[in-house]
Design a protein around this motif. Structure first.
Motif, PDB file in Angstrom:
ATOM      1  N   LEU A   1     100.330  12.687 -26.731  1.00 54.96           N
ATOM      2  CA  LEU A   1      99.072  12.377 -27.411  1.00 54.96           C
ATOM      3  C   LEU A   1      98.660  10.932 -27.166  1.00 54.96           C
ATOM      4  O   LEU A   1      97.473  10.635 -26.974  1.00 54.96           O
ATOM      5  CB  LEU A   1      99.210  12.645 -28.916  1.00 54.96           C
ATOM      6  CG  LEU A   1      99.449  14.095 -29.330  1.00 54.96           C
ATOM      7  CD1 LEU A   1      99.552  14.205 -30.849  1.00 54.96           C
ATOM      8  CD2 LEU A   1      98.342  15.014 -28.815  1.00 54.96           C
ATOM      9  N   PHE A   2      99.639  10.037 -27.165  1.00 61.20           N
ATOM     10  CA  PHE A   2      99.347   8.617 -26.940  1.00 61.20           C
ATOM     11  C   PHE A   2      98.789   8.396 -25.540  1.00 61.20           C
ATOM     12  O   PHE A   2      97.807   7.669 -25.351  1.00 61.20           O
ATOM     13  CB  PHE A   2     100.617   7.786 -27.145  1.00 61.20           C
ATOM     14  CG  PHE A   2     100.418   6.315 -26.950  1.00 61.20           C
ATOM     15  CD1 PHE A   2      99.820   5.549 -27.939  1.00 61.20           C
ATOM     16  CD2 PHE A   2     100.825   5.703 -25.773  1.00 61.20           C
ATOM     17  CE1 PHE A   2      99.623   4.183 -27.748  1.00 61.20           C
ATOM     18  CE2 PHE A   2     100.634   4.346 -25.580  1.00 61.20           C
ATOM     19  CZ  PHE A   2     100.033   3.586 -26.567  1.00 61.20           C
ATOM     20  N   THR A   3      99.415   9.024 -24.537  1.00 58.45           N
ATOM     21  CA  THR A   3      98.930   8.854 -23.167  1.00 58.45           C
ATOM     22  C   THR A   3      97.607   9.577 -22.942  1.00 58.45           C
ATOM     23  O   THR A   3      96.800   9.153 -22.105  1.00 58.45           O
ATOM     24  CB  THR A   3      99.981   9.366 -22.169  1.00 58.45           C
ATOM     25  OG1 THR A   3     100.366  10.703 -22.510  1.00 58.45           O
ATOM     26  CG2 THR A   3     101.211   8.493 -22.169  1.00 58.45           C
TER      27      THR A   3
ATOM     28  N   MET B   1     102.608  11.790 -16.849  1.00 58.62           N
ATOM     29  CA  MET B   1     103.275  11.349 -18.070  1.00 58.62           C
ATOM     30  C   MET B   1     104.157  12.447 -18.640  1.00 58.62           C
ATOM     31  O   MET B   1     105.137  12.165 -19.337  1.00 58.62           O
ATOM     32  CB  MET B   1     102.229  10.914 -19.100  1.00 58.62           C
ATOM     33  CG  MET B   1     101.384   9.740 -18.669  1.00 58.62           C
ATOM     34  SD  MET B   1     102.347   8.347 -18.032  1.00 58.62           S
ATOM     35  CE  MET B   1     103.342   7.934 -19.442  1.00 58.62           C
ATOM     36  N   LEU B   2     103.828  13.704 -18.354  1.00 55.99           N
ATOM     37  CA  LEU B   2     104.686  14.814 -18.750  1.00 55.99           C
ATOM     38  C   LEU B   2     106.051  14.686 -18.081  1.00 55.99           C
ATOM     39  O   LEU B   2     107.096  14.721 -18.754  1.00 55.99           O
ATOM     40  CB  LEU B   2     104.019  16.132 -18.371  1.00 55.99           C
ATOM     41  CG  LEU B   2     104.869  17.402 -18.522  1.00 55.99           C
ATOM     42  CD1 LEU B   2     105.082  17.723 -19.991  1.00 55.99           C
ATOM     43  CD2 LEU B   2     104.224  18.576 -17.811  1.00 55.99           C
ATOM     44  N   PHE B   3     106.053  14.515 -16.761  1.00 54.54           N
ATOM     45  CA  PHE B   3     107.315  14.381 -16.034  1.00 54.54           C
ATOM     46  C   PHE B   3     108.025  13.075 -16.386  1.00 54.54           C
ATOM     47  O   PHE B   3     109.258  13.032 -16.453  1.00 54.54           O
ATOM     48  CB  PHE B   3     107.065  14.452 -14.530  1.00 54.54           C
ATOM     49  CG  PHE B   3     106.720  15.829 -14.044  1.00 54.54           C
ATOM     50  CD1 PHE B   3     107.684  16.825 -13.993  1.00 54.54           C
ATOM     51  CD2 PHE B   3     105.430  16.149 -13.647  1.00 54.54           C
ATOM     52  CE1 PHE B   3     107.380  18.106 -13.546  1.00 54.54           C
ATOM     53  CE2 PHE B   3     105.114  17.418 -13.204  1.00 54.54           C
ATOM     54  CZ  PHE B   3     106.090  18.404 -13.154  1.00 54.54           C
ATOM     55  N   LEU B   4     107.256  12.001 -16.602  1.00 52.07           N
ATOM     56  CA  LEU B   4     107.860  10.721 -16.949  1.00 52.07           C
ATOM     57  C   LEU B   4     108.592  10.801 -18.280  1.00 52.07           C
ATOM     58  O   LEU B   4     109.718  10.317 -18.418  1.00 52.07           O
ATOM     59  CB  LEU B   4     106.772   9.637 -16.986  1.00 52.07           C
ATOM     60  CG  LEU B   4     107.226   8.195 -17.214  1.00 52.07           C
ATOM     61  CD1 LEU B   4     106.301   7.244 -16.453  1.00 52.07           C
ATOM     62  CD2 LEU B   4     107.202   7.817 -18.697  1.00 52.07           C
ATOM     63  N   THR B   5     107.966  11.440 -19.278  1.00 54.51           N
ATOM     64  CA  THR B   5     108.589  11.542 -20.598  1.00 54.51           C
ATOM     65  C   THR B   5     109.813  12.452 -20.562  1.00 54.51           C
ATOM     66  O   THR B   5     110.845  12.144 -21.177  1.00 54.51           O
ATOM     67  CB  THR B   5     107.576  12.074 -21.624  1.00 54.51           C
ATOM     68  OG1 THR B   5     106.370  11.298 -21.562  1.00 54.51           O
ATOM     69  CG2 THR B   5     108.132  11.973 -23.041  1.00 54.51           C
TER      70      THR B   5
END
Length: 289
Positions: free
Chosen positions: A85-87, A126-130
């Motif tokens: 949500l933040f990204t 950001m999905l893969f990063l998180t």
């Protein structure tokens, strides 16, 4: 200039990734550190000490320690939701000041390509990063456990495989429930996409505040309606004694509401794109309109 050219789009995506790579590395490090420290807190501070478990429950040590490690997985899932949500609200974080806004808006690519690049970076990457930070934090926690003589229990596999053979998403094995979960998750995410495009400053805080205020007003409005005349069960079930099976039946309103939510998600992305097209290089207002 054509609306969308895959060659041009791929070059723009690569360029954006290279320009912002230091930001992704720094964010990956922060996410990993936060989840690693949370893992250490849950496994070494919040619960019973490992020596106490080993002394009192030697035969069930794996079961008891797995329950402690499970808390790190729950924290990881919650952190993942907030991070996404933040990204999403920071979809155009690369346009914070006039110089960066000018550089991005004057890119020799179409508005559609600029918008898709930002969406892919803020959502997919950001999905893969998180997820990567979640796995790395768990690996570091397991390494610390191994070096200090504890048994090895992996936490990042629990959201998928569960603990002790239990299915972690037992209530969502039916495709109806999976559909509902995904629709509502993407709906909330799309709200933050719109907020990240609409608000120029403090996008996450203003979007969250707007959602809370609108939610309270909606609840106050809905409380004025007499719902007794609209009473029905979204999900009903029947038990067949012969086959010993339980069959669930979903009310038509279930399909109507979820379909309407999917249309709203599409509308939110369309509205976000239209707001992006209205962005100006010089803008001292709080809104990008």
């Amino acid at each position: 200039m054509s609306t969308f050219n895959f060659n041009r789009f791929s070059q723009a995506l690569k360029c954006h990734f290279l320009v912002e790579r230091k930001t992704w590395i720094r964010l990956f490090g922060i996410y990993t550190l936060v989840m690693f420290m949370a893992n250490l807190f849950f496994t070494r501070v919040a619960d019973s000490s490992y020596s106490h478990l080993a002394a009192n429950y030697p035969s069930d040590l794996l079961v008891h320690y797995s329950r402690i490690v499970e808390q790190t997985s729950v924290f990881g899932i919650v952190f993942f939701c907030f991070a996404m949500l933040f990204t999403a609200s920071g979809i155009f974080s690369q346009m914070k000041d006039t110089r960066k806004r000018s550089a991005y808006l004057l890119w020799p690519v179409s508005n559609v390509e600029k918008y898709v690049v930002s969406v892919l970076i803020s959502v997919v990457m950001m999905l893969f990063l998180t997820i990567g930070a979640f796995i790395l934090a768990d690996v570091l926690r397991v390494l610390v456990d191994w070096l200090t003589g504890r048994i090895v229990v992996w936490g990042f596999t629990m959201p998928v495989m569960g603990r002790d053979g239990e299915h972690p998403w037992g209530a969502f094995q039916d495709w109806h429930m999976v559909w509902m979960l995904l629709v509502w998750a993407f709906y909330v995410h799309s709200l933050y996409i719109v907020g990240g495009t609409l608000f120029r400053r403090q996008q996450f805080l203003f979007t969250s505040g707007t959602i809370v205020v609108v939610g309270i007003l909606m609840i106050m409005l809905l409380n004025q309606i007499d719902w007794n005349s609209f009473h029905f069960d979204f999900i009903t079930g029947t038990w067949d004694e012969k086959t010993q099976t339980y069959t669930e039946t979903f009310h038509p309103a279930f399909y109507i509401i979820n379909s309407a939510m999917m249309l709203l998600i599409a509308f939110h992305y369309w509205a976000s794109y239209k707001l992006f097209c209205r962005m100006q290089v010089i803008n001292n207002k709080w809104l990008n309109v």
